[in-house]
Design an enzyme around this catalytic site. Structure first.
Site, PDB file in Angstrom:
ATOM      1  N   ARG A   1      11.238   3.765   3.799  1.00 40.20           N
ATOM      2  CA  ARG A   1      10.750   2.739   4.743  1.00 40.20           C
ATOM      3  C   ARG A   1      11.955   1.888   5.118  1.00 40.20           C
ATOM      4  O   ARG A   1      12.734   1.476   4.248  1.00 40.20           O
ATOM      5  CB  ARG A   1       9.681   1.859   4.113  1.00 40.20           C
ATOM      6  CG  ARG A   1       9.406   0.641   4.991  1.00 40.20           C
ATOM      7  CD  ARG A   1       8.184  -0.102   4.617  1.00 40.20           C
ATOM      8  NE  ARG A   1       6.981   0.648   4.956  1.00 40.20           N
ATOM      9  CZ  ARG A   1       5.766   0.112   4.975  1.00 40.20           C
ATOM     10  NH1 ARG A   1       5.593  -1.160   4.695  1.00 40.20           N
ATOM     11  NH2 ARG A   1       4.722   0.845   5.293  1.00 40.20           N
TER      12      ARG A   1
ATOM     13  N   HIS B   1       4.712   5.741  11.677  1.00 38.37           N
ATOM     14  CA  HIS B   1       4.257   5.609  10.283  1.00 38.37           C
ATOM     15  C   HIS B   1       3.272   6.768  10.071  1.00 38.37           C
ATOM     16  O   HIS B   1       2.055   6.574  10.011  1.00 38.37           O
ATOM     17  CB  HIS B   1       3.590   4.246  10.106  1.00 38.37           C
ATOM     18  CG  HIS B   1       3.319   3.845   8.680  1.00 38.37           C
ATOM     19  ND1 HIS B   1       3.481   4.692   7.598  1.00 38.37           N
ATOM     20  CD2 HIS B   1       2.891   2.655   8.162  1.00 38.37           C
ATOM     21  CE1 HIS B   1       3.153   4.051   6.485  1.00 38.37           C
ATOM     22  NE2 HIS B   1       2.793   2.814   6.807  1.00 38.37           N
TER      23      HIS B   1
ATOM     24  N   ARG C   1       0.801  -1.220   0.000  1.00 35.07           N
ATOM     25  CA  ARG C   1       0.000   0.000   0.000  1.00 35.07           C
ATOM     26  C   ARG C   1       0.838   1.277   0.000  1.00 35.07           C
ATOM     27  O   ARG C   1       0.620   2.181  -0.808  1.00 35.07           O
ATOM     28  CB  ARG C   1      -0.932   0.015   1.233  1.00 35.07           C
ATOM     29  CG  ARG C   1      -2.147  -0.866   1.094  1.00 35.07           C
ATOM     30  CD  ARG C   1      -2.511  -1.452   2.455  1.00 35.07           C
ATOM     31  NE  ARG C   1      -1.505  -2.459   2.783  1.00 35.07           N
ATOM     32  CZ  ARG C   1      -1.661  -3.736   2.520  1.00 35.07           C
ATOM     33  NH1 ARG C   1      -2.779  -4.179   2.028  1.00 35.07           N
ATOM     34  NH2 ARG C   1      -0.693  -4.616   2.776  1.00 35.07           N
ATOM     35  N   THR C   2       1.791   1.356   0.922  1.00 32.60           N
ATOM     36  CA  THR C   2       2.502   2.625   1.105  1.00 32.60           C
ATOM     37  C   THR C   2       3.360   2.946  -0.121  1.00 32.60           C
ATOM     38  O   THR C   2       3.346   4.073  -0.625  1.00 32.60           O
ATOM     39  CB  THR C   2       3.377   2.560   2.374  1.00 32.60           C
ATOM     40  OG1 THR C   2       2.577   2.047   3.449  1.00 32.60           O
ATOM     41  CG2 THR C   2       3.909   3.930   2.748  1.00 32.60           C
TER      42      THR C   2
ATOM     43  N   LYS D   1      25.011  -5.358  -1.443  1.00 32.43           N
ATOM     44  CA  LYS D   1      26.460  -5.636  -1.572  1.00 32.43           C
ATOM     45  C   LYS D   1      27.233  -5.079  -0.383  1.00 32.43           C
ATOM     46  O   LYS D   1      28.461  -5.024  -0.409  1.00 32.43           O
ATOM     47  CB  LYS D   1      26.998  -5.000  -2.856  1.00 32.43           C
ATOM     48  CG  LYS D   1      26.342  -5.481  -4.127  1.00 32.43           C
ATOM     49  CD  LYS D   1      26.937  -4.707  -5.304  1.00 32.43           C
ATOM     50  CE  LYS D   1      26.081  -4.845  -6.536  1.00 32.43           C
ATOM     51  NZ  LYS D   1      26.453  -3.840  -7.555  1.00 32.43           N
TER      52      LYS D   1
HETATM   53  N1   CP Z   1      -0.328  -0.132   5.897  1.00 32.69           N
HETATM   54  C1   CP Z   1       0.875  -0.356   5.351  1.00 32.69           C
HETATM   55  O1   CP Z   1       1.893   0.280   5.704  1.00 32.69           O
HETATM   56  O2   CP Z   1       0.882  -1.333   4.394  1.00 32.69           O
HETATM   57  P1   CP Z   1       2.141  -1.771   3.541  1.00 32.69           P
HETATM   58  O3   CP Z   1       3.109  -2.449   4.481  1.00 32.69           O
HETATM   59  O4   CP Z   1       1.618  -2.706   2.486  1.00 32.69           O
HETATM   60  O5   CP Z   1       2.753  -0.530   2.957  1.00 32.69           O
END
Ligand code: CP
Length: 330
Positions: free
Chosen positions: A108, A136, A58-59, A86
């Protein structure tokens, strides 16, 4: 190289005024995704790098769509396709990306603090797309947008957040955002996954699902994050599901107009039953749709204004202007 420094690292310390600015900005972005041509020229000539060093559906996709809908050039880099595999350090990777003059890096990373580290190394805007079990922020913002859309106002709502609170960056960011906007927050889970220090922030702690759900306006279910659990925090998934899975039967004790959220990915039958996930109170797909608008708003607020969000502070604000489709007269 971009010399400005405007970042979104978390919602801790962000004011209600600044959160509402981002929500209002996302509101004005939503209709772009309903157009035939889903693109405006707002970020034409800007470059956004999505540095995703932990899995995401999603993100990552919504940040990429958000950048493209604003006409930014969007580039994706993952751990397996990069020289991190590497042995290159995150700091060296960041320095090399910065040397290619991006306007924003969305990161991320499995380690808390990774996004903040980048702000000390590169000059462009940094957005935290999830750093370990820390924060988040864009997930919480899209959750707030979804709740506000359904409930009108967040102040005064009773919101239950249930599951693996200890390891959840989603819970942490939502707690900061919800409390700042005046909601009452109940946290619920097994004692091993429910840190007592959240009570000091002003949250109620519950160890029984029925107590957390009773008369709640909003219920947010969280995934058990096995990948972050270095111990056995409960005897078995079956036992966890027995006590903490949100079923239609449990949901009956919430307010009649309750809404149920889940950030995804969900484990059906463990934290949420299919009847609830796919049922009439679920707003999970609204969350996903709102994720695009929310990330458009965050990119816009960070990249476009002369000043923007710095750490947890928005130092100058401006609402999103009426946005014309690419090709229309400006
Ligand atoms: N909600 C969320 O962060 O989903 P993803 O890990 O798929 O990005």
């Amino acid at each position: 190289m971009a010399t400005h420094s405007r970042h979104l690292l978390g919602l801790e310390g962000v004011s209600a005024e600044d959160i509402l600015l981002l929500l209002d900005s996302a509101d004005s972005m939503k209709e772009i995704s309903e157009r035939d041509v889903k693109k405006v020229p707002t970020l034409r000539g800007k470059t956004v790098i999505n540095l995703f060093l932990e899995n995401s559906t999603r993100t990552r996709i919504s940040f990429e769509i958000a950048a493209k809908r604003l006409s930014a050039d969007s580039i994706n880099l993952s751990a397996s396709g990069s020289s991190l595999s590497k042995g290159e350090t995150l700091a060296d990777t960041a320095r090399n990306l910065a040397a290619m003059s991006p306007d924003c890096i969305v990161i991320r990373h499995p380690s808390p603090g990774a996004a903040r580290l980048l702000t000390e190394i590169v000059g462009c805007s940094i957005i935290n797309a999830g750093d370990g079990s820390h924060e988040h922020p864009t997930q919480a913002l899209l959750d707030l947008l979804t709740i506000r859309e359904r409930k009108g106002e967040i102040a005064g709502l009773t919101v239950a957040i249930v599951g693996d609170i200890l390891h959840s960056r989603v819970a942490r960011s939502n707690v900061y955002g919800l409390l700042t906007l005046g909601a009452k927050v109940r946290l619920c889970g097994p004692p091993t996954l429910l840190p007592a220090q959240f009570a000091a922030l002003g949250c109620e702690l519950h160890y029984h699902l029925a107590d957390a759900v009773r008369d709640a306006d909003v219920i947010m279910m969280l995934r058990i994050q096995r990948e972050r659990q270095e111990h056995d925090y409960f005897p078995s998934l079956d036992e966890y599901a027995h006590y903490f899975c949100l079923t239609e039967e449990v949901l009956a004790d919430a307010k009649p107009d309750v809404i149920t959220l889940h950030p995804g990915p969900m484990n059906r039958g463990i934290e949420i039953s299919s009847g609830v996930a796919d049922g009439p109170y679920s707003v999970m797909m609204n969350q996903v749709s709102n994720g695009v608008a929310m990330r458009m708003a965050v990119l816009y607020q960070l990249i476009v204004p002369a000043e923007g969000i710095r750490g947890s502070e928005v130092v100058e604000r401006q609402p999103a202007p009426a946005l014309k489709t690419v090709g229309e007269a400006r």
